[in-house]
Design an enzyme around this catalytic site. Structure first.
Site, PDB file in Angstrom:
ATOM      1  N   GLU A  81     -18.935 -43.847   8.134  1.00 47.75           N
ATOM      2  CA  GLU A  81     -18.215 -43.564   9.275  1.00 47.75           C
ATOM      3  C   GLU A  81     -17.837 -42.427  10.524  1.00 47.75           C
ATOM      4  OE1 GLU A  81     -17.465 -45.018   6.625  1.00 47.75           O
ATOM      5  OE2 GLU A  81     -16.875 -47.039   7.357  1.00 47.75           O
ATOM      6  N   CYS A 120     -10.873 -44.567   9.198  1.00 46.52           N
ATOM      7  CA  CYS A 120     -12.578 -43.994   9.744  1.00 46.52           C
ATOM      8  C   CYS A 120     -12.116 -45.574  10.669  1.00 46.52           C
ATOM      9  CB  CYS A 120     -13.070 -45.023   8.542  1.00 46.52           C
ATOM     10  SG  CYS A 120     -13.800 -43.653   7.571  1.00 46.52           S
TER      11      CYS A 120
END
Length: 160
Positions: A81, A120
């Site tokens: 990510e 993330c």
């Protein structure tokens, strides 16, 4: 012949991206899509120029038997990510969707309950991404509105 839905189409692309992963434990692939256009891709692996775990034939977290989701500071990898977010401009990501697929490196089995880690999630929120779609099984996925992560802040202690 039935046409594939967009979610599984993009998840299949993210699954192809994870084949570049260099992690010995788990492989992840991510893509960021806005207005049916892929803005960026990312997979988990060591920062550019550093040796990857597969090259070193050693995973520090595996060697120390650290459970999944703990002690990320000992990991050599940048998450999929994060790599996808790094590769696109914020102005392009505002309102976009991030697609994420994870598999176990050894077995190739999908990772149950795949979802971005708390670090993330923070990056996804700040990037302006609106939605995250995670593959659960070949044709099953979860959809999360990023606003839910903002309003249900998991970084606050339960006593507040």
């Amino acid at each position: 012949m039935k046409r594939m839905d967009k979610e599984n189409y993009y998840l299949d692309i993210a699954e192809t991206v994870l084949e570049r992963s260099t992690c010995m434990r788990r492989k992840y692939g991510a893509i960021v899509v806005r207005n049916d256009e892929i803005l960026s891709t990312g997979y988990n692996g060591a920062p550019r120029g550093r040796k990857n775990c597969i090259d070193l034939e050693c995973c520090m977290r595996e060697s120390l038997k650290i459970p999944s989701g703990e002690r990320y500071e000992l990991c050599r990898s940048v998450h999929a990510e994060a790599n996808a977010i790094i590769s696109a401009s914020r102005r392009d990501m505002i309102g976009a969707t991030l697609y994420l697929v994870g598999v176990e490196s050894q077995s190739g089995e999908y990772i149950a309950g795949t979802t971005p880690c708390t670090m993330c999630r923070r990056l996804i929120i700040n990037a302006g991404i609106a939605k995250v779609v995670c593959r659960l099984r070949k044709d099953a996925f979860s959809v999360t509105n990023v606003r839910d992560w903002v309003f249900n802040d998991d970084s606050l202690p339960a006593i507040l």
